[in-house]
Design a protein around this motif. Structure first.
Motif, PDB file in Angstrom:
ATOM      1  N   GLY A 251       0.790  -1.209   0.000  1.00  0.00           N
ATOM      2  CA  GLY A 251       0.000   0.000   0.000  1.00  0.00           C
ATOM      3  C   GLY A 251       0.831   1.273   0.000  1.00  0.00           C
ATOM      4  N   ARG A 252       0.120   2.357   0.182  1.00  0.00           N
ATOM      5  CA  ARG A 252       0.753   3.664   0.090  1.00  0.00           C
ATOM      6  C   ARG A 252       0.346   4.530   1.245  1.00  0.00           C
ATOM      7  NH1 ARG A 252       0.617   6.474  -5.616  1.00  0.00           N
ATOM      8  NH2 ARG A 252       1.277   4.756  -6.958  1.00  0.00           N
ATOM      9  N   LEU A 253       1.170   5.518   1.489  1.00  0.00           N
ATOM     10  CA  LEU A 253       0.867   6.497   2.515  1.00  0.00           C
ATOM     11  C   LEU A 253       0.782   7.848   1.825  1.00  0.00           C
ATOM     12  CD1 LEU A 253       2.836   6.551   5.807  1.00  0.00           C
ATOM     13  CD2 LEU A 253       1.876   8.587   4.903  1.00  0.00           C
ATOM     14  N   PHE A 254      -0.246   8.563   2.080  1.00  0.00           N
ATOM     15  CA  PHE A 254      -0.436   9.839   1.408  1.00  0.00           C
ATOM     16  C   PHE A 254      -0.522  10.932   2.448  1.00  0.00           C
ATOM     17  CE2 PHE A 254      -1.528  13.008  -1.341  1.00  0.00           C
ATOM     18  CZ  PHE A 254      -2.777  13.532  -1.128  1.00  0.00           C
TER      19      PHE A 254
ATOM     20  N   GLU B  88      -7.286   4.008  -2.823  1.00  0.00           N
ATOM     21  CA  GLU B  88      -6.704   5.324  -3.038  1.00  0.00           C
ATOM     22  C   GLU B  88      -7.493   6.079  -4.093  1.00  0.00           C
ATOM     23  OE1 GLU B  88      -2.715   5.105  -4.193  1.00  0.00           O
ATOM     24  OE2 GLU B  88      -2.327   7.219  -3.852  1.00  0.00           O
TER      25      GLU B  88
ATOM     26  N   LEU C  68      -9.481   9.570  -3.723  1.00  0.00           N
ATOM     27  CA  LEU C  68      -9.168  10.768  -4.494  1.00  0.00           C
ATOM     28  C   LEU C  68     -10.361  11.246  -5.297  1.00  0.00           C
ATOM     29  CD1 LEU C  68      -5.569   9.926  -5.596  1.00  0.00           C
ATOM     30  CD2 LEU C  68      -6.308  11.604  -3.952  1.00  0.00           C
TER      31      LEU C  68
ATOM     32  N   ARG D  14       7.565   0.820   2.713  1.00  0.00           N
ATOM     33  CA  ARG D  14       6.435   1.737   2.636  1.00  0.00           C
ATOM     34  C   ARG D  14       6.637   2.742   1.531  1.00  0.00           C
ATOM     35  NH1 ARG D  14       5.542   4.309   8.217  1.00  0.00           N
ATOM     36  NH2 ARG D  14       7.795   4.089   8.238  1.00  0.00           N
ATOM     37  N   VAL D  15       5.566   3.271   1.080  1.00  0.00           N
ATOM     38  CA  VAL D  15       5.621   4.250   0.005  1.00  0.00           C
ATOM     39  C   VAL D  15       4.925   5.503   0.505  1.00  0.00           C
ATOM     40  CG1 VAL D  15       4.773   4.766  -2.285  1.00  0.00           C
ATOM     41  CG2 VAL D  15       5.653   2.518  -1.789  1.00  0.00           C
ATOM     42  N   VAL D  16       5.576   6.621   0.356  1.00  0.00           N
ATOM     43  CA  VAL D  16       5.004   7.858   0.881  1.00  0.00           C
ATOM     44  C   VAL D  16       4.844   8.858  -0.243  1.00  0.00           C
ATOM     45  CG1 VAL D  16       5.204   9.580   2.671  1.00  0.00           C
ATOM     46  CG2 VAL D  16       6.391   7.431   2.900  1.00  0.00           C
ATOM     47  N   ARG D  17       3.723   9.523  -0.205  1.00  0.00           N
ATOM     48  CA  ARG D  17       3.481  10.505  -1.261  1.00  0.00           C
ATOM     49  C   ARG D  17       2.889  11.748  -0.618  1.00  0.00           C
ATOM     50  NH1 ARG D  17      -0.738  11.570  -5.122  1.00  0.00           N
ATOM     51  NH2 ARG D  17      -2.183  10.263  -3.997  1.00  0.00           N
ATOM     52  N   PHE D  18       3.296  12.878  -1.076  1.00  0.00           N
ATOM     53  CA  PHE D  18       2.749  14.116  -0.526  1.00  0.00           C
ATOM     54  C   PHE D  18       1.818  14.750  -1.531  1.00  0.00           C
ATOM     55  CE2 PHE D  18       5.061  14.455   3.351  1.00  0.00           C
ATOM     56  CZ  PHE D  18       6.141  13.622   3.142  1.00  0.00           C
ATOM     57  N   ASP D  19       1.188  15.787  -1.106  1.00  0.00           N
ATOM     58  CA  ASP D  19       0.187  16.399  -1.958  1.00  0.00           C
ATOM     59  C   ASP D  19       0.762  17.494  -2.837  1.00  0.00           C
ATOM     60  OD1 ASP D  19      -3.086  17.819  -1.384  1.00  0.00           O
ATOM     61  OD2 ASP D  19      -2.337  16.414  -2.870  1.00  0.00           O
TER      62      ASP D  19
END
Lengths: 150, 148
Positions: free
Chosen positions: A17-20, A36, A40, B86-91
């Protein structure tokens, strides 16, 4: 550490998964691109039928959990206090009524005796005080009159 | 993935608001993309207006429009993998302005910064940040049982 998906409520195992991080520094975790994408698209998880949030709201499959929750009654324990330990308290409580009334009569008679002795001792000096006190008591009640204590 | 012409928000109090990337400084490679923790050269596109009266307070250099400065990227939209998978993404894409000696121009940060900064050697920025995402500490609590 096992996270939960912030849209569906499922578990997210590590490396999935991902963290936003949104502009307002709120963090959202998604276990799959499906979640996700829905997030969105600004869908409401409460309306998506397979999410935990929806199921909780519509109370699906939850009857088992509810059934468990009834058994919580605190048991009261009797404890002794500093002045009177447990034995003394239970002894007093378990006195039969006969014994109690006897004790009371004994106490009353004792008190009456003491009172008589006291009055015999005190000469006439205090006697005007006593009826005056009575008068005062009566007058107080009368003064409070129609309302007294209502 | 910040490259030429990419715009970034500036999150420190140096006065700039928006910067545009002009060059990514990474080992003499002229093309290529910058990610979190990379230094870039940028042009200040928009800056907060500097009123002449308030300038006395500044121990902070206020940059102006058209300034060419360096910056370090602290947030980017492109998801970044962490070593634990983990994968992190910002806005948004964001940066913090620096001077030529890799020191911060501003004194305070507003907003989240990525924890990758620490790994790339920008501990100073990380320590100034109000929030670092994701946070490093993993609580050792056991997982509560859930319906699924």
């Amino acid at each position: 550490k096992l996270e939960i998906d912030s849209f569906t409520g499922y578990k997210i195992y590590p490396s999935k998964g991902r963290l936003f991080v949104r502009g307002d520094s709120k963090i959202f975790r998604f276990g799959a691109s499906k979640n996700e994408s829905l997030f969105l698209q600004r869908k409401n998880p409460r309306k998506i039928a397979w999410t935990v949030l929806y199921r909780r709201m519509h109370k699906k499959g939850i009857t088992e959990e509810v059934a468990k929750k009834r058994s919580r009654k605190t048991v009261k324990h009797q404890r002794g206090i500093v002045g009177a330990d447990l034995a003394a308290i239970s002894a007093k409580r378990n006195q039969s009524t006969q014994v109690r009334t006897q004790q009371r009569l004994a106490a009353i008679s004792k008190a009456k005796l003491e009172k008589k002795e006291k009055e015999a001792k005190r000469p006439k000096a205090t006697r005007p005080a006593a009826p005056a006190a009575n008068l005062r008591n009566v007058s107080k009640q009368q003064a409070k009159g129609g309302r007294g204590g209502r | 993935m910040i490259g030429l012409k990419s715009t970034l928000n500036v999150i420190d109090n140096s006065g700039a608001l928006l910067v545009e990337c002009v060059n990514v400084l990474k080992n003499k490679v002229n093309n290529g993309w910058g990610g979190v923790g990379d230094e870039i050269v940028c042009v200040v596109k928009r800056a907060r207006p500097i009123s002449p009266g308030a300038q006395a307070v500044s121990n902070v250099l206020k940059v102006r429009r058209g300034d060419v400065r360096r910056a370090v990227i602290v947030r980017c939209r492109k998801p970044v993998r962490r070593p634990d998978g983990r994968v992190v993404r910002f806005d948004d894409n964001a940066a913090v302005l620096l001077n030529n000696k890799r020191e911060m121009l501003g004194t305070r940060l507003g907003g989240v910064v990525s924890a990758d900064l620490r790994m790339k050697g920008w501990g100073k920025i990380v320590s100034l940040a109000p929030k670092v995402s994701p946070s490093r500490h993993h609580s050792r609590n056991p997982v509560r049982s859930e319906p699924f």
